[in-house]
Design an enzyme around this catalytic site. Sequence first.
Site, mmCIF file in Angstrom:
data_model
loop_
_atom_site.group_PDB
_atom_site.id
_atom_site.type_symbol
_atom_site.label_atom_id
_atom_site.label_comp_id
_atom_site.label_asym_id
_atom_site.label_seq_id
_atom_site.Cartn_x
_atom_site.Cartn_y
_atom_site.Cartn_z
ATOM 1 N N LYS A 44 0.846 -1.202 0.000
ATOM 2 C CA LYS A 44 0.000 0.000 0.000
ATOM 3 C C LYS A 44 0.882 1.253 0.000
ATOM 4 O O LYS A 44 2.098 1.160 0.240
ATOM 5 C CB LYS A 44 -0.926 -0.031 1.214
ATOM 6 C CG LYS A 44 -0.202 -0.046 2.549
ATOM 7 C CD LYS A 44 -1.123 -0.514 3.673
ATOM 8 C CE LYS A 44 -0.411 -0.372 5.009
ATOM 9 N NZ LYS A 44 -1.120 -1.090 6.074
ATOM 10 N N TYR A 98 16.128 30.439 7.658
ATOM 11 C CA TYR A 98 14.872 31.055 8.110
ATOM 12 C C TYR A 98 14.790 31.043 9.631
ATOM 13 O O TYR A 98 15.085 30.035 10.275
ATOM 14 C CB TYR A 98 13.674 30.279 7.571
ATOM 15 C CG TYR A 98 13.365 30.534 6.122
ATOM 16 C CD1 TYR A 98 13.082 31.824 5.659
ATOM 17 C CD2 TYR A 98 13.343 29.484 5.221
ATOM 18 C CE1 TYR A 98 12.793 32.045 4.319
ATOM 19 C CE2 TYR A 98 13.049 29.698 3.884
ATOM 20 C CZ TYR A 98 12.778 30.984 3.442
ATOM 21 O OH TYR A 98 12.485 31.197 2.120
HETATM 22 C C1 PLP Z 1 -0.271 -2.045 6.656
HETATM 23 C C2 PLP Z 1 -0.805 -3.337 7.146
HETATM 24 C C3 PLP Z 1 0.042 -4.409 7.403
HETATM 25 C C4 PLP Z 1 1.550 -4.314 7.285
HETATM 26 O O1 PLP Z 1 2.089 -3.671 8.420
HETATM 27 P P1 PLP Z 1 3.669 -3.548 8.603
HETATM 28 O O2 PLP Z 1 3.854 -3.006 9.961
HETATM 29 O O3 PLP Z 1 4.141 -2.589 7.581
HETATM 30 O O4 PLP Z 1 4.226 -4.900 8.396
HETATM 31 C C5 PLP Z 1 -0.536 -5.612 7.782
HETATM 32 N N1 PLP Z 1 -1.877 -5.733 7.910
HETATM 33 C C6 PLP Z 1 -2.722 -4.716 7.689
HETATM 34 C C7 PLP Z 1 -4.176 -4.913 7.859
HETATM 35 C C8 PLP Z 1 -2.211 -3.485 7.308
HETATM 36 O O5 PLP Z 1 -3.044 -2.459 7.091
#
Ligand code: PLP
Length: 360
Positions: free
Chosen positions: A35, A255
Site C-alpha cells: 500500500k 529562516y
Molecule cells: C499495513 C498493514 C500491514 C503491514 O504492516 P507492517 O507493519 O508494515 O508490516 C498488515 N496488515 C494490515 C491490515 C495493514 O493495514
Amino acid sequence: MSRSATATIHLDALRANLARIRGLAGNAKVMAVVKADAYGHGLERCARAFADADAFGVASIADGLRLRAAGHGQRIVVLSGPDAASDLAEMRRLNLEAVIHHDSQLAMLEADRGSPPLRVWLKLDTGMHRLGFAAERAGELHARLASMPSVDPDIVLMTHFASSDEFDNDFTARQTQRFLDATRGLPGERSLSNSAAVLGWPQALGDWVRVGGLLYGLSVAQDKTGADSGFAAAMTLSTRLVAIHRIARGERIGYGSTYECEEDMPIGVAAIGYGDRYPRSAPSGTPVRVGVAQAAIVGRVSMDLLTLDLRMAPNARVGDTVTLWGPLLPVETIARHAGTISYELTCGVTRRVLFAEDGR
Ligand SMILES: *Cc1c(COP(=O)(O)O)cnc(C)c1O
C-alpha cells in the site's frame, strides 16, 4: 537547473528482505503489503521484486488494477474492502479479494447477486479498535458470509495488532488469545501478524503473515533499525551539494535564524527540502553524509534546500553527493530526530524526487 534529489531503490535488498521474511515465517504464507505505493518505494518495481510473494496487500482497488496491469497473477487483498456496491463488480473483474470489517459491507454482499463468488477475509477487532467486527461475533458472521451465494465459503480469518512492536508489552499476547478464543472451531486459514509481530511474536504466525515495513528494511520498534534485525534498507535518498560558504562566528543560518555559528565554519547547502518531503521537523544536529564524511543539519529545513555544518567534512566540494538516508544512515535515525517513524518518511517522498533503481 535540474533538481538532484534522488530516491534510489535497491532491488536486491527488496528480494533479500522477502527471503528473510520467509525464513522467519516458517510455513506461513507471505502477503507482501504494497500500500501507499509500496511505502513510497514504487508499487510496480517493488511488486516485480516480490514476484514470488504468495499474495499482495493493497489499500485500494486502483492499486489492485495496477498490479493486474503489470501482469501479477497471485492473490491480491484489498485491506479495507469495498466502500460501495459498485466496487464488488470491479473486484470480481480484477479477481481481487476483500477484507470485510463492517456491517455496511455485509449488507452490500447480502444484496449482491454477482458471480463468481468473492473471496473474503473476515476481519475481527481484538483490541485495536480501528477496523473489524467485535471478535465475539466471529461464529455468527462466518456462518452468514459462508451462506451467501455471492461469497466464496473459503474465508480467511484475520485480526491486526496494535502494539506488536513493543516486544515487552503483553497486549499482543492478549489480542492473540482473544482471536484464538473467538475463532475456535471455525474452518479457514488465520492471519494475525504484521512485520513487528513476525519478529517479536512467533507464536502468532498463523497461516498468513502480512508484511510491509520489513520488506523495505524498515522498523518501527523503538530504537531499532531494520538492519538490527538483519533487513536491508531499500531506499537511499540523496542529492548534491550546491554551495559552500565560510560563515563567521556569531552569524546565524537560515529562516528564523535558529542556528548560531559557534566559530568560523564551513556551511554547505544541499538541494533537498520539505518540498521533497525531507522532514521540516528535522532539527539542527540531524545527521547527513557528504560523500563518505559525516555532517549535520543546521538551521531550518526549507522547501528546496537545507543547510549543513561541514566542519567534519573538510574536503567537501560543490557537486558532492549528500545522502539523507540509506544503508549507511538508517532512516530510523532520521525519523527519531524528526519525531516520526521511518514509514512516514519513505511514504512521503514526493514525486518531484527522481526515482532510480539499483540492481535488476
Ligand atoms: C499495513 C498493514 C500491514 C503491514 O504492516 P507492517 O507493519 O508494515 O508490516 C498488515 N496488515 C494490515 C491490515 C495493514 O493495514
